[in-house]
Design an enzyme around this catalytic site. Structure first.
Site, PDB file in Angstrom:
ATOM      1  CB  SER A 148      -0.889   0.011   1.240  1.00 57.38           C
ATOM      2  OG  SER A 148      -1.495   1.293   1.388  1.00 57.38           O
TER       3      SER A 148
ATOM      4  CE1 TYR B 167      -4.638  -2.070   4.299  1.00 54.12           C
ATOM      5  CE2 TYR B 167      -3.597   0.075   4.064  1.00 54.12           C
ATOM      6  CZ  TYR B 167      -4.141  -1.054   3.496  1.00 54.12           C
ATOM      7  OH  TYR B 167      -4.180  -1.185   2.117  1.00 54.12           O
TER       8      TYR B 167
HETATM    9  P1  NAP Z   1     -11.291  -5.592  -2.053  1.00 57.92           P
HETATM   10  O1  NAP Z   1     -12.096  -5.112  -3.202  1.00 57.92           O
HETATM   11  O2  NAP Z   1     -11.860  -5.534  -0.677  1.00 57.92           O
HETATM   12  O3  NAP Z   1     -10.804  -7.078  -2.341  1.00 57.92           O
HETATM   13  C1  NAP Z   1     -10.095  -7.814  -1.379  1.00 57.92           C
HETATM   14  C2  NAP Z   1     -10.474  -9.265  -1.543  1.00 57.92           C
HETATM   15  O4  NAP Z   1      -9.690 -10.022  -0.586  1.00 57.92           O
HETATM   16  C3  NAP Z   1     -11.943  -9.528  -1.231  1.00 57.92           C
HETATM   17  O5  NAP Z   1     -12.517 -10.407  -2.186  1.00 57.92           O
HETATM   18  C4  NAP Z   1     -11.890 -10.165   0.147  1.00 57.92           C
HETATM   19  O6  NAP Z   1     -12.940 -11.070   0.397  1.00 57.92           O
HETATM   20  C5  NAP Z   1     -10.571 -10.913   0.060  1.00 57.92           C
HETATM   21  N1  NAP Z   1     -10.104 -11.251   1.400  1.00 57.92           N
HETATM   22  C6  NAP Z   1     -10.185 -10.486   2.528  1.00 57.92           C
HETATM   23  N2  NAP Z   1      -9.697 -11.151   3.566  1.00 57.92           N
HETATM   24  C7  NAP Z   1      -9.309 -12.369   3.098  1.00 57.92           C
HETATM   25  C8  NAP Z   1      -8.739 -13.512   3.712  1.00 57.92           C
HETATM   26  N3  NAP Z   1      -8.490 -13.546   5.034  1.00 57.92           N
HETATM   27  N4  NAP Z   1      -8.462 -14.600   2.947  1.00 57.92           N
HETATM   28  C9  NAP Z   1      -8.731 -14.575   1.623  1.00 57.92           C
HETATM   29  N5  NAP Z   1      -9.282 -13.532   0.993  1.00 57.92           N
HETATM   30  C10 NAP Z   1      -9.567 -12.440   1.721  1.00 57.92           C
HETATM   31  O7  NAP Z   1      -9.914  -4.788  -1.946  1.00 57.92           O
HETATM   32  P2  NAP Z   1      -8.971  -4.078  -3.063  1.00 57.92           P
HETATM   33  O8  NAP Z   1      -9.182  -2.619  -2.949  1.00 57.92           O
HETATM   34  O9  NAP Z   1      -9.068  -4.776  -4.372  1.00 57.92           O
HETATM   35  O10 NAP Z   1      -7.565  -4.373  -2.376  1.00 57.92           O
HETATM   36  C11 NAP Z   1      -6.707  -5.426  -2.785  1.00 57.92           C
HETATM   37  C12 NAP Z   1      -5.363  -5.236  -2.097  1.00 57.92           C
HETATM   38  O11 NAP Z   1      -4.827  -3.955  -2.455  1.00 57.92           O
HETATM   39  C13 NAP Z   1      -5.458  -5.238  -0.566  1.00 57.92           C
HETATM   40  O12 NAP Z   1      -4.355  -5.935  -0.022  1.00 57.92           O
HETATM   41  C14 NAP Z   1      -5.382  -3.764  -0.202  1.00 57.92           C
HETATM   42  O13 NAP Z   1      -4.851  -3.551   1.085  1.00 57.92           O
HETATM   43  C15 NAP Z   1      -4.460  -3.240  -1.297  1.00 57.92           C
HETATM   44  N6  NAP Z   1      -4.616  -1.788  -1.517  1.00 57.92           N
HETATM   45  C16 NAP Z   1      -5.721  -1.276  -2.115  1.00 57.92           C
HETATM   46  C17 NAP Z   1      -5.812   0.099  -2.318  1.00 57.92           C
HETATM   47  C18 NAP Z   1      -6.979   0.741  -3.000  1.00 57.92           C
HETATM   48  O14 NAP Z   1      -6.928   1.958  -3.235  1.00 57.92           O
HETATM   49  N7  NAP Z   1      -8.038   0.033  -3.328  1.00 57.92           N
HETATM   50  C19 NAP Z   1      -4.783   0.935  -1.882  1.00 57.92           C
HETATM   51  C20 NAP Z   1      -3.682   0.379  -1.252  1.00 57.92           C
HETATM   52  C21 NAP Z   1      -3.598  -0.995  -1.079  1.00 57.92           C
HETATM   53  P3  NAP Z   1     -14.240 -10.549   1.220  1.00 57.92           P
HETATM   54  O15 NAP Z   1     -14.911  -9.576   0.322  1.00 57.92           O
HETATM   55  O16 NAP Z   1     -14.999 -11.782   1.497  1.00 57.92           O
HETATM   56  O17 NAP Z   1     -13.673  -9.891   2.464  1.00 57.92           O
END
Ligand code: NAP
Length: 251
Positions: free
Chosen positions: A141, A154
């Site tokens: 992140s 986080y």
């Molecule tokens: P998202 O839409 O919430 O997708 C995350 C996925 O991971 C969801 O399908 C979730 O399932 C799954 N997940 C959560 N906990 C889990 C576990 N214990 N075991 C297996 N799967 C699990 O998030 P995203 O925005 O695409 O983020 C993806 C990654 O990018 C994350 O690591 C996040 O920290 C990082 N990130 C994102 C941003 C951003 O701007 N979006 C910025 C910085 C970093 P459920 O829906 O069932 O919980």
């Protein structure tokens, strides 16, 4: 790419992980879509198969559970072959004033965002060593670069992931394995919209876009494109690196 290879993407059912799964499948990887949310994982795998690509879903797998991780990696090995590409993308977010972070919240954050990638790396690296080739991409992140108030747990988990990346790159470079991290910033996914809805972003997504050098939020496909390059043969001399994909918000 001359040989068929298998990629395992965690959190592949939603947002960034979904885009990475679809992109890697499109690029010829047999792709395992792992997610806690079984329906979401199945939908993504089905979408990839509908386009003629090879993909399986690993639904209901919690990356913070070592036994579930080992079982999932064994299933991938049996169905698609050993995973020589691993994308540690699954993660949770959280907002809490530092003094209100309980032990339980802290432990859960680290269990999913940091211990999960640790378990997955330990499960797949032996196959990569045997193949003499491997690619690991950890989705951290931009908050680990710049800090973020009310997200200490986080940010600490994601900074740990950056450290894991750098140390693994040194240990396994001689084995033909590269390890890099992409710290996304401000990517339009369900996670970001949930933060906006709860008023936790300090403004709307549109307002943030106005303050972003490229004047738009990131798209999951932006992260997927960088990831696709890092797992390619062309990226063999890139390891231990932090490759920011954030529209210029962190430099
Ligand atoms: P998202 O839409 O919430 O997708 C995350 C996925 O991971 C969801 O399908 C979730 O399932 C799954 N997940 C959560 N906990 C889990 C576990 N214990 N075991 C297996 N799967 C699990 O998030 P995203 O925005 O695409 O983020 C993806 C990654 O990018 C994350 O690591 C996040 O920290 C990082 N990130 C994102 C941003 C951003 O701007 N979006 C910025 C910085 C970093 P459920 O829906 O069932 O919980």
């Amino acid at each position: 790419m001359s040989t068929r290879r298998t990629a395992l993407v965690t959190g592949g059912g939603s947002g960034i992980g979904r885009a990475i799964s679809l992109r890697l499948a499109e690029n010829g990887f047999a792709t395992a879509v792992l997610d806690l949310n079984g329906d979401a994982a199945e939908q993504v795998a089905e979408q990839a198969r509908g386009k003629g690509y090879e993909a399986v879903a690993l639904g209901g797998v919690d990356v913070s559970d070592r036994d579930q991780v080992n079982d999932a990696v064994t299933r991938v090995r049996k169905t698609l072959g050993p995973a020589l590409v691993l994308v540690n993308n699954a993660g949770i977010t959280g907002y809490k004033r530092f003094l209100n972070i309980s032990d339980e919240l802290w432990d859960r954050m680290l269990a999913i965002n940091l211990s999960g990638p640790f378990y997955l790396c330990q499960a797949v690296v032996p196959d990569m060593i045997e193949a003499g080739w491997g690619r690991i991409v950890n989705i951290s992140s931009s908050s680990a670069q710049g800090g973020q108030q009310y997200m200490t747990h986080y940010v600490a988990s994601k900074a740990g992931l950056v450290g894991l990346t750098k140390a693994l790159a040194l240990e396994f470079g001689p084995a033909g394995i590269t390890v890099n991290t992409i710290p996304p910033g401000f990517v339009d996914t369900p996670m970001l919209r949930m933060s906006e809805e709860r008023g936790l972003l300090g403004g709307s997504v549109d307002q943030h876009a106005e303050r972003t050098p490229v004047r738009r939020p990131g798209r999951p496909e932006d992260i997927a494109a960088a990831c696709a390059f890092l797992v390619s043969d062309d990226a063999g001399y890139i390891t231990g690196q932090v490759i920011g994909v954030n529209g210029g918000r962190n430099t």
